[in-house]
Write a protein that holds these residues in place. Structure first.
Motif, PDB file in Angstrom:
ATOM      1  N   GLN A  50      -5.383   8.223  17.166  1.00 49.15           N
ATOM      2  CA  GLN A  50      -4.285   7.269  17.202  1.00 49.15           C
ATOM      3  C   GLN A  50      -4.827   5.908  17.612  1.00 49.15           C
ATOM      4  N   VAL A  51      -4.081   4.870  17.273  1.00 50.57           N
ATOM      5  CA  VAL A  51      -4.448   3.516  17.652  1.00 50.57           C
ATOM      6  C   VAL A  51      -3.286   2.885  18.404  1.00 50.57           C
ATOM      7  N   SER A  52      -3.612   1.959  19.284  1.00 54.09           N
ATOM      8  CA  SER A  52      -2.618   1.204  20.031  1.00 54.09           C
ATOM      9  C   SER A  52      -2.743  -0.249  19.609  1.00 54.09           C
ATOM     10  N   MET A  53      -1.655  -0.833  19.119  1.00 54.89           N
ATOM     11  CA  MET A  53      -1.759  -2.168  18.526  1.00 54.89           C
ATOM     12  C   MET A  53      -0.726  -3.123  19.088  1.00 54.89           C
ATOM     13  N   SER A  54      -1.115  -4.393  19.114  1.00 55.14           N
ATOM     14  CA  SER A  54      -0.238  -5.443  19.624  1.00 55.14           C
ATOM     15  C   SER A  54      -0.444  -6.692  18.787  1.00 55.14           C
ATOM     16  N   PHE A  55       0.641  -7.173  18.181  1.00 52.59           N
ATOM     17  CA  PHE A  55       0.590  -8.362  17.349  1.00 52.59           C
ATOM     18  C   PHE A  55       1.535  -9.424  17.899  1.00 52.59           C
ATOM     19  N   GLY A  56       1.216 -10.678  17.645  1.00 53.89           N
ATOM     20  CA  GLY A  56       2.072 -11.770  18.076  1.00 53.89           C
ATOM     21  C   GLY A  56       3.244 -11.975  17.132  1.00 53.89           C
ATOM     22  N   SER A  57       4.180 -12.833  17.546  1.00 54.77           N
ATOM     23  CA  SER A  57       5.367 -13.116  16.749  1.00 54.77           C
ATOM     24  C   SER A  57       5.682 -14.597  16.808  1.00 54.77           C
ATOM     25  N   SER A  58       6.234 -15.130  15.723  1.00 53.25           N
ATOM     26  CA  SER A  58       6.591 -16.546  15.681  1.00 53.25           C
ATOM     27  C   SER A  58       8.073 -16.785  15.970  1.00 53.25           C
ATOM     28  N   TYR A  59       8.830 -15.716  16.218  1.00 53.29           N
ATOM     29  CA  TYR A  59      10.252 -15.895  16.498  1.00 53.29           C
ATOM     30  C   TYR A  59      10.465 -16.482  17.901  1.00 53.29           C
ATOM     31  N   GLN A  60      11.516 -17.285  18.034  1.00 56.33           N
ATOM     32  CA  GLN A  60      11.855 -17.829  19.327  1.00 56.33           C
ATOM     33  C   GLN A  60      12.420 -16.733  20.232  1.00 56.33           C
ATOM     34  N   ASN A 100       7.735  -9.235  22.917  1.00 54.85           N
ATOM     35  CA  ASN A 100       8.250  -9.785  24.171  1.00 54.85           C
ATOM     36  C   ASN A 100       9.208 -10.954  23.974  1.00 54.85           C
ATOM     37  N   ASN A 101      10.015 -10.907  22.932  1.00 51.79           N
ATOM     38  CA  ASN A 101      10.917 -12.024  22.624  1.00 51.79           C
ATOM     39  C   ASN A 101      12.383 -11.719  22.902  1.00 51.79           C
ATOM     40  N   ALA A 102      12.683 -10.609  23.583  1.00 56.04           N
ATOM     41  CA  ALA A 102      14.067 -10.200  23.857  1.00 56.04           C
ATOM     42  C   ALA A 102      14.882 -10.112  22.574  1.00 56.04           C
ATOM     43  N   LEU A 103      14.269  -9.550  21.535  1.00 54.74           N
ATOM     44  CA  LEU A 103      14.925  -9.435  20.233  1.00 54.74           C
ATOM     45  C   LEU A 103      15.561  -8.063  20.060  1.00 54.74           C
ATOM     46  N   ASP A 104      16.571  -8.017  19.214  1.00 56.74           N
ATOM     47  CA  ASP A 104      17.135  -6.750  18.744  1.00 56.74           C
ATOM     48  C   ASP A 104      16.495  -6.472  17.384  1.00 56.74           C
ATOM     49  N   ILE A 105      15.489  -5.601  17.373  1.00 54.14           N
ATOM     50  CA  ILE A 105      14.754  -5.348  16.129  1.00 54.14           C
ATOM     51  C   ILE A 105      15.654  -4.665  15.105  1.00 54.14           C
ATOM     52  N   ASP A 106      16.595  -3.853  15.558  1.00 62.17           N
ATOM     53  CA  ASP A 106      17.537  -3.240  14.620  1.00 62.17           C
ATOM     54  C   ASP A 106      18.281  -4.306  13.818  1.00 62.17           C
ATOM     55  N   VAL A 109      15.966  -5.751  11.157  1.00 67.34           N
ATOM     56  CA  VAL A 109      15.804  -4.821  10.036  1.00 67.34           C
ATOM     57  C   VAL A 109      17.050  -4.827   9.156  1.00 67.34           C
ATOM     58  N   ARG A 110      18.213  -4.830   9.792  1.00 63.12           N
ATOM     59  CA  ARG A 110      19.476  -4.789   9.056  1.00 63.12           C
ATOM     60  C   ARG A 110      19.621  -5.988   8.116  1.00 63.12           C
ATOM     61  N   LEU A 111      19.098  -7.140   8.530  1.00 60.38           N
ATOM     62  CA  LEU A 111      19.235  -8.360   7.735  1.00 60.38           C
ATOM     63  C   LEU A 111      17.966  -8.703   6.958  1.00 60.38           C
ATOM     64  N   GLY A 112      16.960  -7.821   7.016  1.00 57.76           N
ATOM     65  CA  GLY A 112      15.775  -8.010   6.191  1.00 57.76           C
ATOM     66  C   GLY A 112      14.716  -8.927   6.752  1.00 57.76           C
ATOM     67  N   TRP A 113      14.780  -9.219   8.050  1.00 56.23           N
ATOM     68  CA  TRP A 113      13.757 -10.057   8.674  1.00 56.23           C
ATOM     69  C   TRP A 113      12.546  -9.205   9.009  1.00 56.23           C
ATOM     70  N   SER A 114      11.382  -9.696   8.677  1.00 57.85           N
ATOM     71  CA  SER A 114      10.152  -8.953   8.952  1.00 57.85           C
ATOM     72  C   SER A 114       9.810  -9.040  10.433  1.00 57.85           C
ATOM     73  N   TYR A 115       9.346  -7.928  10.992  1.00 54.17           N
ATOM     74  CA  TYR A 115       8.894  -7.964  12.376  1.00 54.17           C
ATOM     75  C   TYR A 115       7.853  -6.888  12.643  1.00 54.17           C
ATOM     76  N   LEU A 116       6.593  -7.221  12.461  1.00 57.30           N
ATOM     77  CA  LEU A 116       5.495  -6.388  12.917  1.00 57.30           C
ATOM     78  C   LEU A 116       5.645  -4.929  12.460  1.00 57.30           C
ATOM     79  N   PRO A 117       4.811  -4.018  12.951  1.00 57.72           N
ATOM     80  CA  PRO A 117       4.910  -2.619  12.490  1.00 57.72           C
ATOM     81  C   PRO A 117       6.232  -1.952  12.831  1.00 57.72           C
TER      82      PRO A 117
END
Length: 214
Positions: A50-60, A100-106, A109-117
């Protein structure tokens, strides 16, 4: 299981993985997560379970869209799915930091915004949020009832640091407390490694154990 850690080339993210102690120390292990490369899986005997991964995000911070994403986000999500597919085919678990952006990833996804793995819909991804010292979700951690699968300690975690040294010595690597889902994901990866070490202990076949565990 052996813990391996690297500092990413930009000095801001860590790359973590575990490997079986049965593996030869002379084996050249693949990169796990870095600039457009998630993992090499062309040689099953050489890749980690298995791998452990962490990517950055450009969302506010706190970004909460109400409108569908621009069309190009579909290709971004597809790019993550294509990168993760070889890992799934090889039985590799991808433990991903939720962000770490306090986002609701659901909602993304529901609106088609891309967000990391975590938004790619890959079956082998475990998305990890951060918990605080009270075992509650950390305020900064991204969330999602469907997208974020588990939480792990991610506040005041002792880890590697870097800083600009005085006296012309350049970057100095040291240790100190950090907050973030990047701290939480390796905890889950380590727990998975321990489970796999038991599943593969009978015959040393950790690769097959990974496929059974998934």
């Amino acid at each position: 299981m052996e813990w391996m850690e690297w500092m990413a080339s930009d000095g801001t993210h860590h790359i973590h993985t575990w490997r079986s102690p049965a593996a030869s120390s002379s084996q050249q292990w693949p990169a796990t997560a870095s600039s457009g490369c998630i993992a090499r899986t062309d040689t099953p005997a050489m890749h980690p379970p298995q791998v452990s991964m962490s990517f950055g995000s450009s969302y506010q911070y706190g970004f909460y869209p109400l409108a569908p994403a621009p069309s190009y986000h579909a290709e971004w999500t597809a790019a993550y799915a294509r990168a993760l597919a070889p890992l799934a085919d090889a039985g590799v678990l991808a433990v991903a930091a939720a962000g770490n952006n306090a986002l609701d990833i659901d909602n993304l996804v529901r609106l088609g915004w891309s967000y990391l793995p975590c938004a790619a819909g890959a079956s082998n991804v475990v998305c990890v949020g951060a918990t605080d010292v009270y075992d509650s979700p950390a305020g900064f951690s991204n969330r999602g009832e469907k997208s974020v699968h588990v939480g792990a300690p991610g506040v005041q975690i002792y880890s590697t640091l870097f800083s600009n040294a005085t006296g012309g010595e350049g970057l100095v690597h040291t240790y100190g407390p950090l907050n973030g889902t990047s701290m939480a994901a390796p905890v889950v990866s380590g727990a998975a490694a321990l489970a796999l070490s038991l599943l593969g202990a009978a015959d040393g076949n950790f690769y097959r154990a990974q496929q059974v565990w998934m």
